[in-house]
Design an enzyme around this catalytic site. Structure first.
Site, PDB file in Angstrom:
ATOM      1  N   ASP A 269      -7.647 -12.048 -17.870  1.00 13.02           N
ATOM      2  CA  ASP A 269      -7.576 -13.274 -18.668  1.00 13.02           C
ATOM      3  C   ASP A 269      -6.138 -13.466 -19.165  1.00 13.02           C
ATOM      4  O   ASP A 269      -5.625 -12.681 -19.964  1.00 13.02           O
ATOM      5  CB  ASP A 269      -8.543 -13.163 -19.847  1.00 13.02           C
ATOM      6  CG  ASP A 269      -8.557 -14.392 -20.731  1.00 13.02           C
ATOM      7  OD1 ASP A 269      -7.784 -15.350 -20.462  1.00 13.02           O
ATOM      8  OD2 ASP A 269      -9.319 -14.399 -21.706  1.00 13.02           O
TER       9      ASP A 269
ATOM     10  N   HIS B  88       0.827  -1.208   0.000  1.00 13.75           N
ATOM     11  CA  HIS B  88       0.000   0.000   0.000  1.00 13.75           C
ATOM     12  C   HIS B  88       0.864   1.262   0.000  1.00 13.75           C
ATOM     13  O   HIS B  88       0.359   2.364  -0.244  1.00 13.75           O
ATOM     14  CB  HIS B  88      -0.918  -0.005   1.226  1.00 13.75           C
ATOM     15  CG  HIS B  88      -2.330   0.400   0.922  1.00 13.75           C
ATOM     16  ND1 HIS B  88      -2.654   1.329  -0.050  1.00 13.75           N
ATOM     17  CD2 HIS B  88      -3.521   0.013   1.465  1.00 13.75           C
ATOM     18  CE1 HIS B  88      -3.968   1.493  -0.094  1.00 13.75           C
ATOM     19  NE2 HIS B  88      -4.511   0.708   0.808  1.00 13.75           N
TER      20      HIS B  88
END
Length: 432
Positions: free
Chosen positions: A371, A157
């Protein structure tokens, strides 16, 4: 019961060295104040598509495409040098491969929430990248007995938010499947939010040592329609067209409040904190592929006198979120008042007089578009969080529902699960 066996660990470096003029990546002010934890995401893929590609081929494809992608996302391969910059030294990202002795269908059809962390390469909340010793990105490829895959990523983060992680993951997947068009990320957030001397302010993780449990509540399309109708017609509601995220957030906030009011220790106020993506709210707006911590929090306040209605909470929440606009961003860019606000919030949290609950919606993240060449994911999820009263909202795989990952103290969760309104909506919990 699945058993995860780690096969290998290595560092994957960019396929081309980072040019000398890009070696020092400035952290923005928003990066500086981000919590020192990692953001975890897990993508599960059915074995049917691409089953003719064996494990060795998939492994090589993922490694090479990762290396190529890191060339464009070069700061992710670096190490934090200090509170102002990252040394883009091509040290690499941590890459783990593991064998899961289980069937993928058994894991995603009846997920055990407490067991999901075994698919991660690191403990996302137990270590920090703040000292610059650890990789800023860690990845684990989990090969199931059936041929299915789980690809997990943990990003620091300190350098990225949720949209940044998904931008990178989609770029990596596009490279793997040989897509011609691919995103060129921007790493110029420090231009918009220059780093500052934090004057003793130190970002905290918010991790509690108390017993936290996580439950996943699933709201399908029909339940969301019921909830939105209830929200728009509720007494005190000025919102007649609530979004699904607004409706679910206000609904859960109302139950958090009921739980807090049932306890002996009185509260002076109830606050809902909602993370807001700043990219589209800036003037001019930043592109979706802008990298960094480009978010801030909307704060909705409700005092504890009298009855607190669902409609009133929904109105307060929408009003707070809409205040995060271009004028808000300008004040954030030029003023120092935000650090004072953060310090004050920390004080209120520690004295126990205010009951906080925090929401972060990932519903618009294109996670189900990731994908690698063998189809889109069957399920995308996060894991348990060691934070009190924190809710992560994600889309269901069909895109029409919402999964609410609710993290609460164990006793509070028991009270929440007994709530008759929650039960009447029939939003099931799934964790063991």
């Amino acid at each position: 019961m699945s058993h995860v066996e780690v096969i290998s660990r290595e560092m994957i470096k960019p396929s081309s060295p980072t040019p000398q003029n890009l070696r020092n990546h400035k952290l923005s002010f928003l990066d500086q104040i981000a919590p020192p934890v990692y953001i975890p995401l897990i993508f599960f893929y059915h074995p049917e598509l691409g089953y003719d590609i064996d494990r060795a081929q998939k492994s090589q494809l993922l490694k090479q495409s990762l290396s190529d992608t890191l060339t464009r996302f070069y700061p992710l391969s670096g190490r934090i040098k200090n509170e102002f910059c990252i040394d883009c030294n091509d040290a690499g990202v941590e890459y783990v491969e593991a064998h899961v002795h289980a069937q993928l269908s058994n894991v995603i059809e009846n997920p055990n929430i407490e067991k999901l962390k075994q698919y991660l390469p690191i403990e996302p909340y137990g270590i920090s990248a703040a000292m610059g010793r650890e990789a800023l990105l860690a990845i684990q490829i989990n090969f199931f007995d059936c041929g299915g895959l789980a690809i997990s990523l943990c990003i620091s983060h300190n350098i990225a938010d949720g949209p940044s992680l998904v931008t990178f993951t989609n770029a990596w997947a596009a490279t793997a499947r040989g897509a011609i068009e691919n995103v060129t990320p921007s790493f110029d957030l420090a231009f918009h939010f220059p780093p500052r001397e934090l004057s003793g302010f130190k970002p905290t993780t918010g991790i509690t040592t108390e017993k936290i449990v996580t439950r996943r509540f699933v709201f399908d399309k029909m339940k969301l329609a019921t909830l939105k109708d209830a929200a728009s017609s509720a007494t005190g509601s000025l919102v007649k067209d609530p979004t699904r995220v607004e409706a679910v957030s206000a609904f859960i906030w109302s139950h958090f409040i009921e739980v807090a009011k049932s306890k002996l220790a009185p509260k002076k106020a109830f606050v809902a904190i909602h993370a807001v993506n700043l990219r589209s709210r800036m003037n001019p707006p930043l592109p979706d592929h802008a990298m960094g911590n480009i978010w801030r929090i909307a704060t909705a306040l409700s005092m504890c006198e009298g009855e607190i209605g669902f409609g009133d909470l929904l109105s307060k929440l929408r009003s707070a979120i809409r205040k995060i606009d271009s004028d808000y961003v300008k004040d954030l860019q030029i003023g120092d008042g935000y650090l004072d606000f953060l310090k004050k919030r920390t004080e209120n949290y520690s004295n126990g007089e205010v009951e906080f609950c925090s929401f972060s919606s990932w519903c618009r993240f294109p996670v189900y578009e990731v994908d690698y060449g063998w189809g889109k994911p069957a399920w995308v999820c996060t894991t348990t969080l060691p934070f009190k009263n924190v809710v992560i909202l994600t889309s269901t795989s069909c895109g029409e529902g919402i999964e609410a990952w609710v993290n609460m103290l164990e006793d509070d969760m028991n009270r929440l699960e007994c709530d008759h309104l929650l039960i009447s909506l029939d939003a099931p919990k799934i964790n063991d």
